[in-house]
Design an enzyme around this catalytic site. Structure first.
Site, PDB file in Angstrom:
ATOM      1  N   GLN A 179      80.126  34.887  71.428  1.00  0.00           N
ATOM      2  CA  GLN A 179      81.515  34.209  72.009  1.00  0.00           C
ATOM      3  C   GLN A 179      82.154  35.292  72.721  1.00  0.00           C
ATOM      4  O   GLN A 179      82.234  36.676  72.268  1.00  0.00           O
ATOM      5  CB  GLN A 179      82.200  33.827  71.002  1.00  0.00           C
ATOM      6  CG  GLN A 179      83.526  32.834  71.344  1.00  0.00           C
ATOM      7  CD  GLN A 179      84.097  32.082  70.054  1.00  0.00           C
ATOM      8  OE1 GLN A 179      83.814  32.110  69.135  1.00  0.00           O
ATOM      9  NE2 GLN A 179      85.145  31.566  70.188  1.00  0.00           N
TER      10      GLN A 179
ATOM     11  N   ARG B 122      79.349  25.372  62.877  1.00  0.00           N
ATOM     12  CA  ARG B 122      79.940  26.691  62.881  1.00  0.00           C
ATOM     13  C   ARG B 122      81.298  26.667  63.714  1.00  0.00           C
ATOM     14  O   ARG B 122      82.228  27.307  62.912  1.00  0.00           O
ATOM     15  CB  ARG B 122      78.963  27.701  63.340  1.00  0.00           C
ATOM     16  CG  ARG B 122      79.420  29.174  63.342  1.00  0.00           C
ATOM     17  CD  ARG B 122      78.355  30.063  63.874  1.00  0.00           C
ATOM     18  NE  ARG B 122      78.587  31.416  63.770  1.00  0.00           N
ATOM     19  CZ  ARG B 122      79.278  32.508  64.532  1.00  0.00           C
ATOM     20  NH1 ARG B 122      79.775  31.950  65.809  1.00  0.00           N
ATOM     21  NH2 ARG B 122      79.612  33.553  64.289  1.00  0.00           N
TER      22      ARG B 122
ATOM     23  N   GLN C 197      77.156  35.688  57.068  1.00  0.00           N
ATOM     24  CA  GLN C 197      77.582  36.143  58.625  1.00  0.00           C
ATOM     25  C   GLN C 197      79.140  35.763  58.499  1.00  0.00           C
ATOM     26  O   GLN C 197      79.734  36.671  59.273  1.00  0.00           O
ATOM     27  CB  GLN C 197      76.625  35.659  59.517  1.00  0.00           C
ATOM     28  CG  GLN C 197      76.924  36.453  60.807  1.00  0.00           C
ATOM     29  CD  GLN C 197      76.698  35.321  62.039  1.00  0.00           C
ATOM     30  OE1 GLN C 197      77.273  34.587  62.252  1.00  0.00           O
ATOM     31  NE2 GLN C 197      75.733  35.717  62.956  1.00  0.00           N
TER      32      GLN C 197
ATOM     33  N   SER D 230      76.788  38.202  66.575  1.00  0.00           N
ATOM     34  CA  SER D 230      77.545  37.104  65.967  1.00  0.00           C
ATOM     35  C   SER D 230      76.825  35.625  66.204  1.00  0.00           C
ATOM     36  O   SER D 230      75.720  35.370  65.767  1.00  0.00           O
ATOM     37  CB  SER D 230      78.951  37.232  66.440  1.00  0.00           C
ATOM     38  OG  SER D 230      79.820  36.154  65.671  1.00  0.00           O
ATOM     39  N   LEU D 231      77.614  34.968  66.942  1.00  0.00           N
ATOM     40  CA  LEU D 231      77.016  33.694  67.605  1.00  0.00           C
ATOM     41  C   LEU D 231      75.528  33.713  67.955  1.00  0.00           C
ATOM     42  O   LEU D 231      74.596  32.951  67.759  1.00  0.00           O
ATOM     43  CB  LEU D 231      77.660  33.334  68.401  1.00  0.00           C
ATOM     44  CG  LEU D 231      77.151  31.898  69.380  1.00  0.00           C
ATOM     45  CD1 LEU D 231      76.980  30.617  68.393  1.00  0.00           C
ATOM     46  CD2 LEU D 231      78.021  31.486  70.653  1.00  0.00           C
TER      47      LEU D 231
ATOM     48  N   HIS E 218      84.812  37.003  60.844  1.00  0.00           N
ATOM     49  CA  HIS E 218      83.937  37.936  60.361  1.00  0.00           C
ATOM     50  C   HIS E 218      84.771  38.740  59.198  1.00  0.00           C
ATOM     51  O   HIS E 218      84.883  40.124  58.983  1.00  0.00           O
ATOM     52  CB  HIS E 218      83.186  39.119  60.888  1.00  0.00           C
ATOM     53  CG  HIS E 218      82.115  38.430  62.000  1.00  0.00           C
ATOM     54  ND1 HIS E 218      80.961  37.682  61.579  1.00  0.00           N
ATOM     55  CD2 HIS E 218      82.213  38.011  63.306  1.00  0.00           C
ATOM     56  CE1 HIS E 218      80.601  37.189  62.583  1.00  0.00           C
ATOM     57  NE2 HIS E 218      81.355  37.231  63.667  1.00  0.00           N
TER      58      HIS E 218
END
Length: 293
Positions: free
Chosen positions: A9, A112, A243, A87-88, A194
């Site tokens: 992102q 998500r 995650q 991440s994503l 996170h």
């Protein structure tokens, strides 16, 4: 050895993926995505405003779609020895490496995004980029604060993002600046990604991940919370679940990929932010090696 890396992102921009639509496979995947999502996300990607692209329900699927469809259109050219995603981007990497189907990957990304949005609405929270301090210094200062604030994104040496409550991040920024940080810049994000404040999202996403079929990828994937080569579907699922509340260990991921023989990093998706981070990690690794020698 070739490493394919997938952005997360923040990499989105108006016009993203438009050039891919001329490809028949890409066109069919975009249209399938529009049907699954329930609105024409391709129209927003190709011609939407920055504000439209920043909507949670748009941003994460858009970056995922650009990355995955680009990888799919590469065809026989896409022959990774290893993959990783920031991440994503980890979801994009798994689909590109055939561990997740396109449809299941997209549905998980949608779930998500929605789960993270709900978690953000439960408590005001934020993130901040800390530049110019050793990771250990940032970690120690965050640990000494009696608010929720943690090291969240280990992007490269000297660049670490912290995440937590607004009070916690503000206090950490003050103390980190006093400790010599070159910059302590609060980010324009919707919440504390996170960090422990994403626990409600983790619980919600866990159910969706557990019900999704994940296969062994065509090559090892280095995941955010456990940056070592992995092809075990059950471990992949566990790491995906961790995650949302765990740190993105991108510095450690790149270090491990380099140690395992990666010589060519190819960023698949919008932008080239990860290439810049890889260069900084590589430079630090070379400097450390020269010093030791």
């Amino acid at each position: 050895m070739k490493a394919y890396i997938f952005p997360g992102q923040g990499a989105q921009f108006s016009g993203m993926g438009k050039e891919l639509y001329e490809n028949e496979l890409a066109k069919s995947l975009f249209e399938k995505a529009n049907e699954i999502i329930g609105f024409r996300i391709s129209d927003i990607m190709f011609g939407g405003t920055e504000e439209e692209l920043k909507q949670t329900k748009v941003t994460q699927p858009a970056v995922f779609l650009h990355s995955v469809i680009l990888a799919k259109t590469l065809g026989a050219e896409f022959q990774p020895d290893m993959v990783a995603g920031h991440s994503l981007g980890e979801f994009s990497a798994l689909v590109a490496a055939n561990a997740l189907s396109f449809e299941d990957g997209l549905r998980l990304v949608i779930a998500r995004a929605n789960a993270m949005q709900k978690a953000c609405e439960l408590q005001p929270s934020t993130m901040a980029a800390i530049l110019g301090l050793a990771d250990e210094v940032v970690e120690n200062i965050c640990n000494d604060i009696n608010e929720v604030v943690v090291a969240a994104n280990y992007n490269c040496p000297g660049q670490l993002v912290i995440s937590g409550s607004i009070e916690g991040v503000d206090l950490a920024c003050q103390k980190l600046t006093e400790a010599g940080a070159k910059r302590a810049l609060k980010l324009n994000v919707g919440g504390a990604f996170h960090s422990p404040l994403m626990e409600p999202a983790r619980v919600e996403l866990q159910e969706a991940i557990e019900q999704t079929t994940i296969l062994s990828p065509v090559c090892p994937i280095y995941q955010n919370v456990d940056p070592v080569p992995n092809t075990d579907p059950e471990k992949i699922k566990l790491n995906l679940i961790k995650q949302l509340t765990g740190a993105v260990r991108w510095t450690q991921t790149v270090e491990k990929m380099l140690a395992d023989g990666a010589t060519d990093f190819v960023e698949v998706g919008p932008g080239n932010v990860l290439q810049g981070l890889v260069k900084k990690v590589s430079r630090e690794v070379k400097t450390s090696s020269a010093t030791v020698a």
